[in-house]
Structure formats: C-alpha cells, structure tokens
Write an enzyme that holds these catalytic residues in place. Structure first.
Site, mmCIF file in Angstrom:
data_model
loop_
_atom_site.group_PDB
_atom_site.id
_atom_site.type_symbol
_atom_site.label_atom_id
_atom_site.label_comp_id
_atom_site.label_asym_id
_atom_site.label_seq_id
_atom_site.Cartn_x
_atom_site.Cartn_y
_atom_site.Cartn_z
ATOM 1 N N LYS A 31 10.351 9.998 8.574
ATOM 2 C CA LYS A 31 10.414 9.552 7.178
ATOM 3 C C LYS A 31 10.947 10.731 6.371
ATOM 4 C CE LYS A 31 7.512 7.453 3.591
ATOM 5 N NZ LYS A 31 6.239 6.761 3.375
ATOM 6 N N ASP A 55 17.773 8.621 -2.265
ATOM 7 C CA ASP A 55 18.408 9.801 -1.661
ATOM 8 C C ASP A 55 18.037 9.985 -0.189
ATOM 9 O OD1 ASP A 55 15.779 10.539 -1.845
ATOM 10 O OD2 ASP A 55 16.109 12.283 -3.133
ATOM 11 N N ARG A 96 6.040 10.070 12.162
ATOM 12 C CA ARG A 96 4.893 9.166 12.147
ATOM 13 C C ARG A 96 4.765 8.479 13.497
ATOM 14 N NH1 ARG A 96 5.876 4.366 8.319
ATOM 15 N NH2 ARG A 96 4.935 5.479 6.581
ATOM 16 N N ARG A 126 6.842 -5.288 10.627
ATOM 17 C CA ARG A 126 6.112 -5.610 9.394
ATOM 18 C C ARG A 126 6.235 -7.093 9.085
ATOM 19 N NH1 ARG A 126 7.571 -0.505 6.527
ATOM 20 N NH2 ARG A 126 8.568 0.710 8.142
ATOM 21 N N ASP A 182 6.269 -5.422 3.045
ATOM 22 C CA ASP A 182 6.968 -4.467 3.922
ATOM 23 C C ASP A 182 6.032 -3.332 4.342
ATOM 24 O OD1 ASP A 182 7.389 -4.090 1.031
ATOM 25 O OD2 ASP A 182 8.242 -2.173 1.622
ATOM 26 N N ASP A 197 1.817 3.441 5.740
ATOM 27 C CA ASP A 197 2.530 3.821 4.526
ATOM 28 C C ASP A 197 1.585 4.250 3.401
ATOM 29 O OD1 ASP A 197 4.971 4.453 3.668
ATOM 30 O OD2 ASP A 197 5.767 2.429 3.556
#
Ligand code: AMP
Ligand code: MG
Length: 500
Positions: free
Chosen positions: A112, A124, A175, A182, A251, A261
C-alpha cells in the site's frame, strides 16, 4: 541483491485474467526499513531470516522484487458512504502474490503506497508514514485481541515527501491478508454485467475460503451464508471490544471476514453508541452502534452483485438472498451475546443451551446504559468487573459517580453468576481477564506514537506502544500508561483522517 528464497505464488493472477492489471511498483528515492514483523515473516515461511534491514527495505518497497514476483493492481468497485463508485480498484496498492504459511493457509502479500496505478484516478498512489504505522498498531492489536484481521509485515520509509494538508514523509506498507477479495470486487463485475468473470471470481473465492462446499450444486447460496456468518461474527467482536472501523464502505469489507483497511478507525473510550471518530464521516453513517446494520447493508449489496449466481430465475435468486440476509441480525445478536457473556464472566459452555436468554441480554444492556449515563470508560469498566468478581468492587466504583445504580446492577450480576457455575471469585476473575483487555490502542497513545515517528523520525514511542498492544490481557506495571484513558477533552475533539 540476494533475495534468493523469497517466493510467492499468484493464483489470483493465474485464475482471473481481466480482474486486474499487471503493474510494477514505482521507484523510490531512499528506502529505509521502519518496521518488520520477523515472527510473521517466519509464520509465512518467507525465508528472510538472514536478510538485513537494507535488503528488507529494498524488497518491501518493491525495488528488488525477485523476477517471478509480478505485482498486480486489483479491480474493484464500491459503495462509499452509500454511493456507488463503479471503478475504484488498487489506486495505491499492489498485490505481490500469495505465501503458503506454516499452517498451509494461502495468504496475500500486498503493498500500500507503492505508487500510481491505472486505478489511481486523481490520487498520487502514495501513503504517509503515520497512517501506515497506524495499520501496524491496529492490526497487531486486533490480532492480539484474537479478532480476525489483516496484519502488517513491513513498513518502509520512501525518503520522499507526500503532499497532503501538510507535507509528510512517505512510506510503503506490506499487508498480509487471507485475501483482498472484497464485496466491491463483485460489484465491479456486476456493474459491468460481466457474468462470466463474476462466476470465475465467485468460484475462486469459494475454492480459497469456503472449499468445503466447492462441489455443492447450490454452492453460491452456501457461500453467501458463510460470508454473512463471518461478518456477523466479526462485527460482534468489534462491538464487544469497542472498535469503530470508520469507513465501512463495501470496498473495505473482506469476503474472508477479516478486519481490513485501518484508516480513520479508533477504539471507544467513554461508552456512547453514537461515537464517531472519522473526520470524513460527517453524518455518522459509520458510528459505533450503526456498524452491524451497515455490515448487513453491505451484505445486501454483495447479494445483489452475485444474484445471477444464486439461481437462474431472478425471483428465486432474490428469495434465496433475502432469506439468508434476514438471518443476519439474529446471527449477529447471538455472537454478540456470547461475547458479552464471556465478558461478564459467565461460562459460554454452560449457557449455550439457552442461547438467547432475554435476561442476560437485559443484564448486558443495562450495564451499557450505566456506562453511557456515567460517561464511563468502556475498556476499564469491563476490566475492573473482574476485581468485583473477586470481592473488590472499589476500583470499578471509582469509575462511576452514581454508585447506588452500579451497586444495584452488581447485585443482579452477582446473582446471575451464582446461579450459573460453581466457580470461585478468583477463577471467574481470571477467566474475565482473558477476554476483557486492559490495553487497547488508545487514541492519544496512537497519535503520540505516530507523531513522534512521522515528525521526528523517533520510533521509540511506536515500538513501546506496539509491545504493550501485543499483551492486551496482562496487568504489567511497565505498560500502565497505555491502560489509562485519554483526558476527556482530548477524546471529545479527537478525529482521525483518511486517505493520507
Ligand atoms: P480507501 O479509502 O483507502 O479504502 O481507498 C478508497 C479508494 O481510493 C481505493 O480505490 C484506493 O486505491 C483509492 N485511493 C486512496 N488513496 C489514494 C491515493 N493516495 N492515490 C491513489 N488512490 C488512492
Ligand atoms: Mg480501502
């Protein structure tokens, strides 16, 4: 760069062409290892025991991936705060592949913050040190609490600035997840009416997480039921421990049933069902008490997406889905009550026969009402109930202004305990201390640790907090400062930010 034994499969890439884009991580100016979980690497069998910090930094910033590791950006959609976005996808993440861990389980490794991808939209592709270290802290806390969760393997500082409201130091997280499939992954193909890929994805997911009914003719209905069951159990665990995810978009809901998340998430301090910490959740959609209902709402979106797989006839498919989803609330309530019973020091083995006893539910609800009325710290109150079980109610009483109301409740609780099992007070207290943590990631301690790491490059507070979070059930004087609630003024104004 010697990366000899670092080996990953990528069954997702192999089985599901069209569900992702092959994409490399961006180059990084000056990778530097901030955090590495050696025990987790060992559990994953990554063969990195001999790797030094520089080698790990190069690997886990994507600068020195072995040749056979071909990262992909996964496609997914999602309902964000109730509104459907047909195309999200890994805008700053990459799936590296899968390790088969020492227990034979297939687990994803994903970056990530590894740069822009075809799914980046206006983003970005980057992540900042603070939020990536937050993922470490929350994931390890959840894991130590026994709650299904994704975990962080590594955090590498990029040596590059990330531009948010302020300029922040950049980082890449690695991760580990049971998978990154999902609810939104299915919504992506449903929205495109791509029945073929939807089915392939479903069968892949079933083979990976629910293989026991892979060959059943009605496997998709079994699967929906299993996904709903995992979510109901997970939500009960969150609620029992006072966890507020903050962004329960579809998501961010894993088919494997893990917590995933950790953006603007936080743990409850003083108990109030309407608690919200996320700065982006202005209407309180994802407030503490709304979470089980939101999970059910997300599962309804999931069921809608996979409807064509449940039956050829649409009415029949709706009937199957409705029937399964209608059971969610009841399943959740049972998991919740079982969790609360163990927190109350009742033995689940003895009470299982009367699974949904309204008296126990009332006992628990009245306790929560007391906490709410008295603005009492959720974690400490549960923890100190164990002292009361041992005949020392004073530490618990000290949390309450209204002692008569507490006394009355304690009398009911003690009567309930006595009716159940021939446990001594000490035995009961011991059992309670195994399920009611003394240490949770308190917001002021998390912020203090992230601030030191991000602003001053000082990882000391982060490491000290992490050590405490790994032992949530131990009364260890060296961790006493992590057990203390934040000053109430701090909590009232506390907000966590997302997307950084
Ligand atoms: P999240 O809120 O982290 O669950 O992300 C929601 C969506 O926004 C996902 O598609 C992410 O990949 C994307 N996203 C979030 N932050 C960025 C970023 N800085 N650059 C590109 N995409 C991002
Ligand atoms: Mg997300």
């Amino acid at each position: 760069m010697p990366t000899s034994s670092f080996n990953l499969d990528n069954s997702y890439a192999r089985a599901l062409p069209g569900c992702y884009v092959a994409w490399p991580p961006a180059p990084v100016a000056a990778p530097r290892l901030l955090h590495f979980n050696h025990a987790l690497a060992d559990e994953l069998g990554l063969g990195l025991d001999a790797a030094g910090a520089d080698e790990l930094a190069a690997l886990f910033s994507g600068q020195a991936l072995p040749e056979h590791v071909a990262p992909i950006a996964q496609a997914y959609a999602g309902h964000q705060f109730g509104n459907f976005s047909p195309q999200l996808g890994d805008g700053r993440a990459l799936l590296l592949g899968e390790a088969i861990d020492r227990h034979g389980r297939r687990r994803d490794l994903a970056f990530k913050g590894s740069g822009r991808t075809p799914f980046s939209r206006n983003g970005d592709g980057k992540a900042a040190v603070g939020p990536m270290l937050r993922e470490v802290l929350i994931g390890e806390a959840m894991h130590a609490l026994g709650i299904p969760t994704t975990r962080a393997l590594a955090v590498v500082a990029t040596g590059e600035p990330v531009y948010r409201e302020q300029t922040l130091p950049g980082a890449i997280l690695t991760r580990v997840a049971a998978s990154h499939i999902r609810v939104g992954t299915f919504e992506y193909f449903a929205a495109r009416e791509d029945r073929e890929r939807l089915k392939q994805l479903a069968d892949y997911s079933i083979a990976r997480h629910d293989a026991e009914f892979a060959d059943a003719p009605d496997r998709h209905a079994h699967w929906l039921r299993a996904v709903a069951e995992r979510q109901s159990a997970l939500l009960a665990r969150w609620m029992n421990v006072g966890f507020i995810h903050g962004v329960m978009n579809t998501d961010n809901m894993s088919i494997a049933g893990e917590s995933i998340d950790f953006g603007p998430c936080a743990f409850m301090e003083a108990y109030h069902p309407a608690t919200v910490f996320s700065s982006i959740d202005q209407h309180g959609r994802y407030a503490y008490a709304n979470q089980p209902g939101i999970a059910q709402w997300n599962l309804a979106r999931f069921a809608e997406a996979i409807l064509p797989l449940l039956a050829d006839d649409e009415d029949k498919a709706v009937e199957i889905a409705t029937d399964i989803l209608a059971g969610f609330g009841e399943r959740y309530r049972r998991h919740w009550l079982q969790g609360v019973r163990t927190k109350l020091g009742l033995d689940p083995a003895l009470t299982r026969s009367n699974d949904d006893d309204p008296r126990d539910r009332a006992l628990a609800e009245d306790w929560l009402a007391l906490l709410q009325a008295g603005n009492v710290d959720y974690t400490l109150a549960w923890r100190r109930m164990a002292d009361a079980a041992e005949g020392r109610p004073e530490p618990l009483q000290a949390l309450f202004a209204d002692t008569p109301a507490l006394q009355a409740w304690l009398a009911r609780w003690q009567e309930r305990c006595a009716a159940e099992a021939p446990l001594s007070g000490a035995q009961r207290a011991q059992a309670m201390r195994r399920v009611n943590p003394v240490i949770i990631p308190r917001n002021h301690r998390v912020e203090e640790a992230l601030e030191a790491a991000s602003a001053r490059g000082d990882l000391g507070p982060f490491e000290a907090l992490l050590a405490a979070l790994r032992r949530p059930f131990d009364d260890d004087p060296q961790f006493a400062r992590y057990a203390e609630p934040a000053p109430s003024g701090y909590t009232a104004g506390y907000r966590t930010f997302c997307g950084t």
